[in-house]
Design an enzyme around this catalytic site. Structure first.
Site, PDB file in Angstrom:
ATOM      1  N   ASP A 104      46.098  37.346  38.160  1.00  0.00           N
ATOM      2  CA  ASP A 104      47.085  37.121  37.106  1.00  0.00           C
ATOM      3  C   ASP A 104      47.531  38.459  36.524  1.00  0.00           C
ATOM      4  OD1 ASP A 104      46.685  34.418  37.431  1.00  0.00           O
ATOM      5  OD2 ASP A 104      45.221  34.281  35.798  1.00  0.00           O
ATOM      6  N   LYS A 105      48.672  38.421  35.860  1.00  0.00           N
ATOM      7  CA  LYS A 105      49.224  39.655  35.287  1.00  0.00           C
ATOM      8  C   LYS A 105      48.222  40.353  34.358  1.00  0.00           C
ATOM      9  CE  LYS A 105      53.382  41.366  33.058  1.00  0.00           C
ATOM     10  NZ  LYS A 105      54.611  41.049  32.338  1.00  0.00           N
TER      11      LYS A 105
END
Ligand code: URA
Length: 244
Positions: A104-105
């Protein structure tokens, strides 16, 4: 069109320019099977260059480990946001080195990048997923019931997560820290597993992927080339996972 040997090696993403010069002078490079010691030697497209016995060129397979920072997308490209590819030198982007799976970011940690589609596919194959170890900071106090639930397999909306190992590192009323090992890699998997137990994840870091861990002292945003030994270990991890 001819190009200097040291430049060719650095443009291929094999070595930095100065490392390429050293490798040539150390006798690690051959052109068309002949050892060469002159970094300024001019080569052209038809020449076959090997470095430490491996062919260098557009079809050479490349394997990297990136220490992903938070705030960067795991994607080949994005029109607006910075992606992990922006952290790599142009030479590697040209060689079509791509991330294996996603973080994920806001997740930090170990990301493998390669242009070896076969190995990448095997590493992501749901039947053969290798263990991945994360360090999670979560809201609330983790306890033995969470350890038990992870071990049994947590039911989520669309599937039941495979049994996972949870080890509590610190437990507090406000916040806890834990190490978790999972073998799947579904979207937001770790966050969703903790979420199902009522613990929101506030920070997530991938510390290892199969046999690979982030080397001590490595800085976020940096990448290293995997050694032959590390690549072999990854292949073995895929084999072992498919047999277990
Ligand atoms: N699980 C998640 O929830 N996020 C990641 O980035 C990786 C695993």
């Amino acid at each position: 069109m001819s190009v200097r040997l040291d430049k060719f090696l650095s443009q291929s993403g094999e070595r930095s320019r100065s490392e390429a010069v050293k490798a040539v002078r150390a006798g690690q490079v051959r052109v068309n099977g002949q050892p060469v010691r002159d970094p300024a030697l001019k080569i052209n497209e038809t020449d076959v260059v090997t470095l430490a016995g491996e062919t260098v060129g557009d079809d050479a397979l490349q394997y990297y480990l990136l220490y992903k920072p938070s705030g960067v997308l795991t994607a080949a490209r994005d029109s607006r946001a910075e992606t992990v590819m922006d952290l790599l030198p142009e030479a590697l982007r040209r060689r079509k080195v791509l991330p294996v799976g996603r973080l994920d970011k806001d997740t930090t940690g170990l990301l493998i990048l390669t242009n070896d589609g076969t190995l990448a596919h095997s590493l992501l194959d749901p039947k053969r997923h290798v263990w991945k170890r994360y360090i999670a900071t979560v809201e609330g106090r983790l306890d033995e019931s969470d350890v038990q639930a992870f071990a049994e397999g947590i039911p989520l909306k669309d599937f039941t997560a495979k049994p996972a190992q949870l080890r509590i590192l610190e437990a507090g009323d406000e916040q806890s820290r834990a190490e978790v090992e999972v073998r799947e890699g579904k979207f937001h998997q770790v966050k969703r597993m903790f979420g199902a137990r009522g613990h929101e994840v506030t920070a997530l870091h991938r510390a290892s992927f199969g046999p690979l861990t982030i080397p001590d002292g490595m800085k976020t945003g940096d990448h290293i080339r995997l050694t032959e030994e590390q690549i072999d270990l990854l292949r073995k991890a895929v084999q072992n996972a498919s047999e277990s």
